[in-house]
Each structure stands twice: as structure tokens, then as C-alpha cells.
Design a protein around this motif. Structure first.
Motif, mmCIF file in Angstrom:
data_model
loop_
_atom_site.group_PDB
_atom_site.id
_atom_site.type_symbol
_atom_site.label_atom_id
_atom_site.label_comp_id
_atom_site.label_asym_id
_atom_site.label_seq_id
_atom_site.Cartn_x
_atom_site.Cartn_y
_atom_site.Cartn_z
ATOM 1 N N GLY B 40 -28.389 10.578 31.314
ATOM 2 C CA GLY B 40 -29.052 11.731 31.930
ATOM 3 C C GLY B 40 -30.249 12.228 31.165
ATOM 4 N N GLY B 41 -30.817 11.403 30.333
ATOM 5 C CA GLY B 41 -32.086 11.735 29.731
ATOM 6 C C GLY B 41 -32.021 12.568 28.470
ATOM 7 N N GLY B 42 -30.834 12.994 28.067
ATOM 8 C CA GLY B 42 -30.692 13.682 26.793
ATOM 9 C C GLY B 42 -31.478 14.968 26.673
ATOM 10 N N ALA B 43 -31.270 15.916 27.629
ATOM 11 C CA ALA B 43 -31.948 17.197 27.541
ATOM 12 C C ALA B 43 -31.421 17.958 26.336
ATOM 13 C CB ALA B 43 -31.686 17.998 28.813
ATOM 14 N N ASP B 44 -32.298 18.646 25.611
ATOM 15 C CA ASP B 44 -31.763 19.438 24.508
ATOM 16 C C ASP B 44 -32.369 20.828 24.379
ATOM 17 O OD1 ASP B 44 -34.198 18.918 23.337
ATOM 18 O OD2 ASP B 44 -33.319 18.557 21.353
ATOM 19 N N HIS B 45 -33.358 21.152 25.207
ATOM 20 C CA HIS B 45 -33.773 22.557 25.200
ATOM 21 C C HIS B 45 -34.280 23.021 26.566
ATOM 22 C CE1 HIS B 45 -37.423 20.361 23.984
ATOM 23 N NE2 HIS B 45 -38.101 21.342 24.521
ATOM 24 N N VAL B 46 -34.362 24.353 26.665
ATOM 25 C CA VAL B 46 -34.670 24.999 27.939
ATOM 26 C C VAL B 46 -36.045 25.649 27.828
ATOM 27 C CG1 VAL B 46 -33.972 26.864 29.480
ATOM 28 C CG2 VAL B 46 -32.242 25.495 28.314
ATOM 29 N N ILE B 47 -36.844 25.469 28.870
ATOM 30 C CA ILE B 47 -38.168 26.105 28.869
ATOM 31 C C ILE B 47 -38.252 27.031 30.078
ATOM 32 C CG2 ILE B 47 -40.648 25.701 29.138
ATOM 33 C CD1 ILE B 47 -40.181 22.988 27.697
ATOM 34 N N VAL B 48 -38.509 28.296 29.819
ATOM 35 C CA VAL B 48 -38.641 29.264 30.905
ATOM 36 C C VAL B 48 -40.094 29.724 30.955
ATOM 37 C CG1 VAL B 48 -37.877 31.481 31.823
ATOM 38 C CG2 VAL B 48 -36.275 30.042 30.546
ATOM 39 N N LYS B 49 -40.672 29.659 32.166
ATOM 40 C CA LYS B 49 -42.073 30.049 32.294
ATOM 41 C C LYS B 49 -42.248 31.079 33.409
ATOM 42 C CE LYS B 49 -44.234 25.797 30.609
ATOM 43 N NZ LYS B 49 -45.035 24.617 30.965
ATOM 44 N N ARG B 50 -43.253 31.929 33.246
ATOM 45 C CA ARG B 50 -43.665 32.821 34.334
ATOM 46 C C ARG B 50 -45.171 32.658 34.504
ATOM 47 N NH1 ARG B 50 -42.469 38.218 32.607
ATOM 48 N NH2 ARG B 50 -44.390 37.911 31.416
ATOM 49 N N ASP B 51 -45.601 32.443 35.707
ATOM 50 C CA ASP B 51 -47.012 32.163 35.991
ATOM 51 C C ASP B 51 -47.548 31.019 35.130
ATOM 52 O OD1 ASP B 51 -47.555 34.081 38.011
ATOM 53 O OD2 ASP B 51 -47.446 35.645 36.473
ATOM 54 N N GLY B 52 -46.683 30.057 34.858
ATOM 55 C CA GLY B 52 -47.104 28.897 34.081
ATOM 56 C C GLY B 52 -47.170 29.161 32.587
ATOM 57 N N GLU B 53 -46.842 30.383 32.169
ATOM 58 C CA GLU B 53 -46.903 30.686 30.735
ATOM 59 C C GLU B 53 -45.508 30.782 30.150
ATOM 60 O OE1 GLU B 53 -49.400 34.037 29.845
ATOM 61 O OE2 GLU B 53 -51.030 33.184 31.059
ATOM 62 N N LEU B 54 -45.372 30.254 28.944
ATOM 63 C CA LEU B 54 -44.073 30.186 28.300
ATOM 64 C C LEU B 54 -43.507 31.593 28.055
ATOM 65 C CD1 LEU B 54 -42.223 27.941 27.094
ATOM 66 C CD2 LEU B 54 -43.177 28.551 24.861
ATOM 67 N N VAL B 55 -42.280 31.775 28.546
ATOM 68 C CA VAL B 55 -41.597 33.045 28.297
ATOM 69 C C VAL B 55 -40.551 32.865 27.216
ATOM 70 C CG1 VAL B 55 -40.079 34.790 29.305
ATOM 71 C CG2 VAL B 55 -41.973 33.868 30.636
ATOM 72 N N ALA B 56 -39.807 31.766 27.308
ATOM 73 C CA ALA B 56 -38.752 31.525 26.327
ATOM 74 C C ALA B 56 -38.501 30.030 26.207
ATOM 75 C CB ALA B 56 -37.466 32.235 26.748
ATOM 76 N N GLU B 57 -38.186 29.616 24.991
ATOM 77 C CA GLU B 57 -37.803 28.234 24.755
ATOM 78 C C GLU B 57 -36.535 28.280 23.915
ATOM 79 O OE1 GLU B 57 -40.973 25.768 23.490
ATOM 80 O OE2 GLU B 57 -39.741 23.956 23.422
ATOM 81 N N PRO B 59 -32.694 26.427 22.600
ATOM 82 C CA PRO B 59 -31.914 25.194 22.497
ATOM 83 C C PRO B 59 -30.785 25.191 23.518
ATOM 84 C CG PRO B 59 -31.371 26.684 20.706
ATOM 85 C CD PRO B 59 -32.515 27.307 21.445
ATOM 86 N N LEU B 60 -30.399 24.008 23.953
ATOM 87 C CA LEU B 60 -29.353 23.902 24.976
ATOM 88 C C LEU B 60 -27.962 23.870 24.328
ATOM 89 C CD1 LEU B 60 -29.413 23.792 28.038
ATOM 90 C CD2 LEU B 60 -29.455 21.318 27.925
ATOM 91 N N THR B 61 -27.835 24.629 23.246
ATOM 92 C CA THR B 61 -26.554 24.624 22.541
ATOM 93 C C THR B 61 -25.948 26.017 22.469
ATOM 94 O OG1 THR B 61 -27.815 24.862 20.506
ATOM 95 C CG2 THR B 61 -27.071 22.638 21.061
ATOM 96 N N ILE B 62 -26.701 27.010 22.922
ATOM 97 C CA ILE B 62 -26.213 28.388 22.797
ATOM 98 C C ILE B 62 -25.822 28.931 24.174
ATOM 99 C CG2 ILE B 62 -27.579 28.910 20.746
ATOM 100 C CD1 ILE B 62 -29.577 30.302 22.724
ATOM 101 N N THR B 63 -25.145 30.062 24.162
ATOM 102 C CA THR B 63 -24.832 30.768 25.398
ATOM 103 C C THR B 63 -25.660 32.041 25.421
ATOM 104 O OG1 THR B 63 -22.593 29.922 25.341
ATOM 105 C CG2 THR B 63 -22.996 31.810 26.768
ATOM 106 N N LYS B 64 -26.466 32.203 26.473
ATOM 107 C CA LYS B 64 -27.363 33.350 26.504
ATOM 108 C C LYS B 64 -27.799 33.634 27.938
ATOM 109 C CE LYS B 64 -31.266 35.314 24.047
ATOM 110 N NZ LYS B 64 -32.334 35.143 23.088
ATOM 111 N N ARG B 65 -28.013 34.903 28.216
ATOM 112 C CA ARG B 65 -28.609 35.293 29.496
ATOM 113 C C ARG B 65 -29.955 35.926 29.203
ATOM 114 N NH1 ARG B 65 -24.931 35.983 33.936
ATOM 115 N NH2 ARG B 65 -26.133 37.636 34.937
ATOM 116 N N ILE B 66 -30.978 35.505 29.923
ATOM 117 C CA ILE B 66 -32.257 36.184 29.718
ATOM 118 C C ILE B 66 -32.795 36.655 31.063
ATOM 119 C CG2 ILE B 66 -32.928 35.036 27.566
ATOM 120 C CD1 ILE B 66 -34.625 33.158 29.140
ATOM 121 N N GLU B 67 -33.495 37.778 31.010
ATOM 122 C CA GLU B 67 -34.057 38.356 32.226
ATOM 123 C C GLU B 67 -35.569 38.256 32.164
ATOM 124 O OE1 GLU B 67 -32.502 42.266 32.704
ATOM 125 O OE2 GLU B 67 -30.432 41.542 32.934
#
Lengths: 181, 135
Positions: B40-57, B59-67
Motif C-alpha cells: 500500500g505504498g508505505g504512507a507515514d505522514h499526513v498533510i493537511v492543506k487549506r487553499d493549497g497551503e500547508l496547515v499541518a503535517e 506523523p501517521l503514528t499518533i492519535t490526534k484530532r485537528i480542526e
């Protein structure tokens, strides 16, 4: 040059046909018939085929040696593709690469002690070499992306399965000693 | 030559000891190839963007909710070890929410009305991840 009337006799070229040629031609005909018949079988995944012609190649290898097997296999690829209308199409080059790879592997594997390794071993080795060569050509030429390697597990499974079955059929036919040269 | 009335025992007798060995090696090679090539391609981190700009990056190892707040409201993104999803979104059709958990590298959920995207990425940007494979 037009034939001159002074030359008595005709201008035809006679090709000497040896018993070897007849034998190879007979086996190649059987292999071509199998690969043409097989082309009519629908496959769920393009490229996954039983490879029935390899039964003939295996039998030739066991009975008459590697040189004859090379002849039969390559004649099968060229003539088979002409019959199907695939000559010089990508499928032809895939088949040719697969045939060359498996002949190379058979050339090495045929030195394994016969007492321990029978046609089934040779068949499996040839089948894996076959898909190995084809995947490599596909990666280098037809689909230059690592995505093709995602197909390897499926092809390898098919190679193992059909390698075993073809090997057993070849072993059975060889054990019958039907006595045709 | 006849194939009829040949019992399974006959076929087994055609196999020599070395044949069993080669078959075993073949089975192991095939079995190993599946997890090796289909991970499955070995994903290891999450990228969240708004209007194409990075909001949060993350790791795919934690538990977190972001708004993330966008033009029409707040998009809630949930990250867990090995997976991430859009938990809620103010968009009218909820496409990005309905996608559920994402696990493969390069998988992406886009909440277009709120201008927010969630994407999984592979380490070093190097990935055998794929959108699709076709002939």
C-alpha cells in the motif's frame, strides 16, 4: 541472373533436410498448435496463460537436449505469432523475451542431477524465468514505471501453478515412452 | 497417451525429491511477493492543506484530532496510527467524509467547499503508491 539455356538442368536450390530438421519441425508444429489453441482461451488478466507449448519444449529438452529445445521454442514464438497475427507487435517481443529467458534458465537448470530434479523442477524454473524476463522488458520498454511490479505477485502465482501442472504433464508424457523418436 | 483414470497418487509419483524442494522455494517466493509488493505504498505522514497551503503535517503514528476553519465552517480531521480521515465537514455533499479512513500513500480526501484537503504521503516522498493500474 536468368537461367541460361546452355546450363543443362535447372536452377533450383536444394536444401538438405536432415532427420534433425524433421524432428525439430514436428515438435515445433506441436508447440505452435498448442500456442495457437491457447490464444483462443480467454484470460482474466492479460499475460496470464497456461503456456502449454512449454510442455513440448520441456519434452524436447529432456529427450534431445538444450539445442533442440532452443530451436523448437524460438520457432514456436516466431511462427506462432505469425499465425495469430502478432508478429513484431509488443506481444511478440514479450513472448520472445520470455522464451529467451526461460531457455537461458533451462540451460542452467538442465545440469541439475536428473535423479533428484525432474521435469517439474525444470518447468517451474522456466516459468519463473519467463515472467521475470517479460516483466523486465515491460518495465524497461512498454510501461516505464515501477507500477508494473504490482503485477508480479499475480504473475508469479500463475507461473508457479502452471509451471507445476505443465511439468507434471511433461513428466507423464515422458514416462510413457511412446517411442516417437 | 491417455490422461483418463489416472489417480492422484500417480501424479504424485512423478515428483522427485528435488521437485518438492523447487516447489517449496516457489511457494515461499510467491508468498513473500504479496506483502512485499502490495504493502500500500508505505504512507507515514499526513498533510493537511487549506487553499493549497500547508496547515499541518503530522506523523501517521499518533492519535490526534485537528480542526481547520475554512470559508464555510470547520473541518475536523482525525489521525490514528496508520490511518486518517475527515471526521466531519460542513460541505453539502460530504464526499470527503464518506471516503472514510485513508491508509495508502498518495490517498487524498478533498473537501472542496471548505477548501481543505487531507493527504497521506510516503517517507522521503518516495513511494510505489499508485492511483490505479490499468492496461
Amino acid at each position: 541472373m536468368t537461367p541460361s539455356p546452355t546450363e543443362s538442368g535447372r536452377n533450383t536450390i536444394e536444401l538438405k533436410v536432415t532427420p534433425d530438421d524433421y524432428r525439430i519441425a514436428r515438435y515445433a508444429a506441436a508447440a505452435i498448435a498448442l500456442s495457437v489453441a491457447e490464444a483462443a482461451i480467454p484470460s482474466p488478466l492479460p499475460g496470464v496463460k497456461p503456456g502449454l507449448a512449454n510442455i513440448v519444449v520441456l519434452m524436447v529438452l529432456m529427450r534431445h537436449g538444450w539445442r533442440d529445445a532452443v530451436w523448437v521454442s524460438l520457432l514456436r514464438v516466431v511462427a506462432g505469432s505469425l499465425v495469430i497475427g502478432q508478429f513484431l507487435a509488443p506481444g511478440f517481443f514479450l513472448a520472445l523475451t520470455g522464451a529467451i529467458a526461460s531457455l537461458g534458465a533451462l540451460g542452467i537448470a538442465t545440469h541439475l542431477p536428473r535423479r533428484w530434479f525432474g521435469p517439474v523442477s525444470l518447468s517451474i524454473v522456466a516459468a519463473f524465468a519467463h515472467i521475470g524476463g517479460q516483466i523486465l522488458l515491460a518495465r524497461l520498454w512498454l510501461i516505464p514505471h515501477d507500477g508494473v511490479f504490482l503485477l508480479v505477485p499475480l504473475f508469479a502465482t500463475a507461473a508457479l501453478l502452471f509451471g507445476i501442472i505443465n511439468g507434471m504433464v511433461a513428466a507423464h508424457l515422458l514416462s510413457e515412452q511412446t517411442g516417437d523418436n | 497417451m491417455s490422461f483418463r483414470k489416472l489417480p492422484p497418487a500417480y501424479w504424485l509419483r512423478l515428483l522427485q525429491p528435488g521437485d518438492w524442494l523447487i516447489m517449496l522455494v516457489g511457494v515461499v517466493a510467491v508468498a513473500v511477493s504479496y506483502p512485499l509488493l502490495w504493502r500500500g505504498g508505505g504512507a507515514d505522514h499526513v498533510i493537511v492543506k487549506r487553499d493549497g497551503e500547508l496547515v499541518a503535517e503530522l506523523p501517521l503514528t499518533i492519535t490526534k484530532r485537528i480542526e481547520v476553519s475554512g470559508p464555510i465552517g470547520t473541518t475536523v480531521i482525525e489521525v490514528q496510527p496508520g490511518r486518517a480521515r475527515v471526521a466531519s465537514d460542513p460541505g453539502p455533499r460530504q464526499y470527503c467524509v464518506k471516503q472514510g479512513w485513508l491508509t495508502a500513500a498518495n490517498a487524498i480526501a478533498i473537501c472542496a467547499p471548505n477548501h481543505v484537503s487531507l493527504m497521506l504521503a510516503a517517507r522521503d516522498g518516495k513511494s510505489i503508491g499508485h492511483d490505479s493500474v490499468t492496461y
